[in-house]
Design a protein around this motif. Structure first.
Motif, mmCIF file in Angstrom:
data_model
loop_
_atom_site.group_PDB
_atom_site.id
_atom_site.type_symbol
_atom_site.label_atom_id
_atom_site.label_comp_id
_atom_site.label_asym_id
_atom_site.label_seq_id
_atom_site.Cartn_x
_atom_site.Cartn_y
_atom_site.Cartn_z
ATOM 1 N N ASN A 157 1.040 -1.216 -0.326
ATOM 2 C CA ASN A 157 -0.325 0.015 -0.287
ATOM 3 C C ASN A 157 0.780 1.108 -0.083
ATOM 4 O OD1 ASN A 157 -2.256 -1.108 0.033
ATOM 5 N ND2 ASN A 157 -2.449 -1.180 2.303
ATOM 6 N N SER A 158 1.498 1.318 0.975
ATOM 7 C CA SER A 158 3.005 2.454 0.978
ATOM 8 C C SER A 158 3.421 2.223 -0.275
ATOM 9 C CB SER A 158 4.019 2.324 1.747
ATOM 10 O OG SER A 158 4.765 0.921 1.966
ATOM 11 N N ASP A 159 3.888 2.011 -1.535
ATOM 12 C CA ASP A 159 4.319 1.682 -2.819
ATOM 13 C C ASP A 159 2.893 2.539 -3.772
ATOM 14 O OD1 ASP A 159 6.724 1.443 -2.030
ATOM 15 O OD2 ASP A 159 6.548 -0.047 -1.788
ATOM 16 N N LEU A 160 1.879 2.542 -3.478
ATOM 17 C CA LEU A 160 1.088 3.448 -4.161
ATOM 18 C C LEU A 160 0.731 4.332 -4.221
ATOM 19 C CD1 LEU A 160 -1.952 0.851 -2.962
ATOM 20 C CD2 LEU A 160 -1.325 0.351 -5.305
ATOM 21 N N PHE A 161 1.446 5.348 -3.652
ATOM 22 C CA PHE A 161 1.597 6.760 -3.251
ATOM 23 C C PHE A 161 2.582 7.552 -3.828
ATOM 24 C CE2 PHE A 161 -2.139 4.889 -0.535
ATOM 25 C CZ PHE A 161 -2.800 5.065 -2.020
ATOM 26 N N ASN A 162 3.087 9.003 -3.869
ATOM 27 C CA ASN A 162 4.169 9.559 -4.226
ATOM 28 C C ASN A 162 3.856 10.645 -3.125
ATOM 29 O OD1 ASN A 162 2.685 12.261 -5.238
ATOM 30 N ND2 ASN A 162 2.834 10.877 -7.411
#
Length: 240
Positions: A157-162
Motif C-alpha cells: 500500500n505504501s508504494d501506491l502513492f507518491n
C-alpha cells in the motif's frame, strides 16, 4: 513495387501495434470444490500469459486461499495446494462431528475472487472469503491484492502513492464525509488507513473489514475516492 513495399511496411506497423497492445496477462475463472462435500467452493481468477508474471500472481492468490481455509493457527499451514486445503477442511469437520455428534451446525466455506481493475501497469484483485465453522455467525473477510502487471509482484500500500501524507489527509477527509464515523468507530478521534486499498474502475477503493475499526454490527465499511481527486498522488495512474 513501391506500392507493395508501402503495404508491407503498413502491415508491419499494424502488427507491431497489435502486439504492443496485447496484454501480458489475461485471466480465467477456475473452480475448486469437493464433489462429495458441497461445503467448500472456491471460484478465483487465475492468470495466464507470461509464465513468470502469471506464476507470481497465481502463487499469491493460492497462498491466500490456502490460509483462508486453514482451521486454527495460520502459522501452522502445511498444505501446498487448494485441493489439499479443501480436503483438510473436510477432515477437520469430520473430526468435529466425531467429537460433537449432536451439533446441528454444518460448516461452510465460500471464496470468490474478482478483477477490480487491470491496466498495463497494475492489476487489482479482491478475494471474498466467507467461513462458518458452527459459530453464532460466519466470518466474512475481503482482501485486496495490487500486483505490478509487469512483474506479478505484490505492490504494498505504501508504494501506491507518491505522497503518503497527502493521501492520508485526503482519505481522512473523504472518510469523514462518507461515514458517520463518530458513532461507529472504536476510537472516533483516531483515523487509520485500512489494510485494503485497491484500484477500481471509478477510483481508489478503501475497505475496512468487520472488526477492523468498528463493531461487528457495523459490517464492512467501504468508500471510493474518484480518480480526478487522487490521480496526482498515485504512482500508477488510474482511468478517469
Amino acid at each position: 513495387m513501391y506500392l507493395k513495399r508501402c503495404i508491407y511496411i503498413l502491415c508491419c506497423c499494424l502488427s507491431f501495434i497489435a502486439c504492443k497492445e496485447e496484454p501480458l496477462i489475461t485471466f480465467k475463472e477456475v473452480n475448486f470444490s469437493d464433489g462429495d462435500s458441497p461445503m467448500v467452493e472456491v471460484n478465483i481468477p487465475m492468470a495466464e500469459g507470461n509464465k513468470t508474471i502469471a506464476n507470481a500472481i497465481n502463487s499469491s492468490i493460492e497462498k491466500s486461499v490456502i490460509a483462508d481455509l486453514q482451521i486454527g493457527e495460520v502459522d501452522t499451514v502445511s498444505f501446498h495446494s487448494i485441493k489439499e486445503s479443501i480436503n483438510g477442511f473436510n477432515k477437520e469437520f469430520e473430526a468435529f462431528q466425531h467429537d460433537f455428534p449432536d451439533s446441528a451446525y454444518p460448516w461452510e466455506a465460500q471464496i470468490d475472487g474478482d478483477i477490480m481493475y487491470q491496466s498495463e501497469n497494475i492489476i487489482s484483485i479482491a478475494l471474498t472469503s466467507y467461513m462458518n465453522t458452527g459459530g453464532a455467525h460466519g466470518n466474512l473477510t475481503i482482501t485486496f491484492f495490487n500486483f505490478n502487471a509487469q512483474t506479478g509482484k505484490i505492490i504494498s500500500n505504501s508504494d501506491l502513492f507518491n505522497d503518503k501524507d497527502a493521501f492520508y489527509k485526503l482519505a481522512k477527509a473523504y472518510f469523514q464525509k462518507q461515514v458517520d464515523y463518530k458513532k461507529i468507530l472504536f476510537d472516533p478521534e483516531k483515523f487509520v488507513l485500512p489494510s485494503n486499498i485497491g484500484y477500481s474502475e471509478k477510483g481508489i477503493t478503501l475497505l475496512y473489514n468487520t472488526y477492523e475499526i468498528a463493531p461487528y454490527s457495523t459490517g464492512v465499511i467501504e468508500f471510493t475516492i474518484p480518480y480526478d481527486e487522487v490521480n496526482s498522488l498515485l504512482v500508477f495512474d488510474g482511468v478517469q
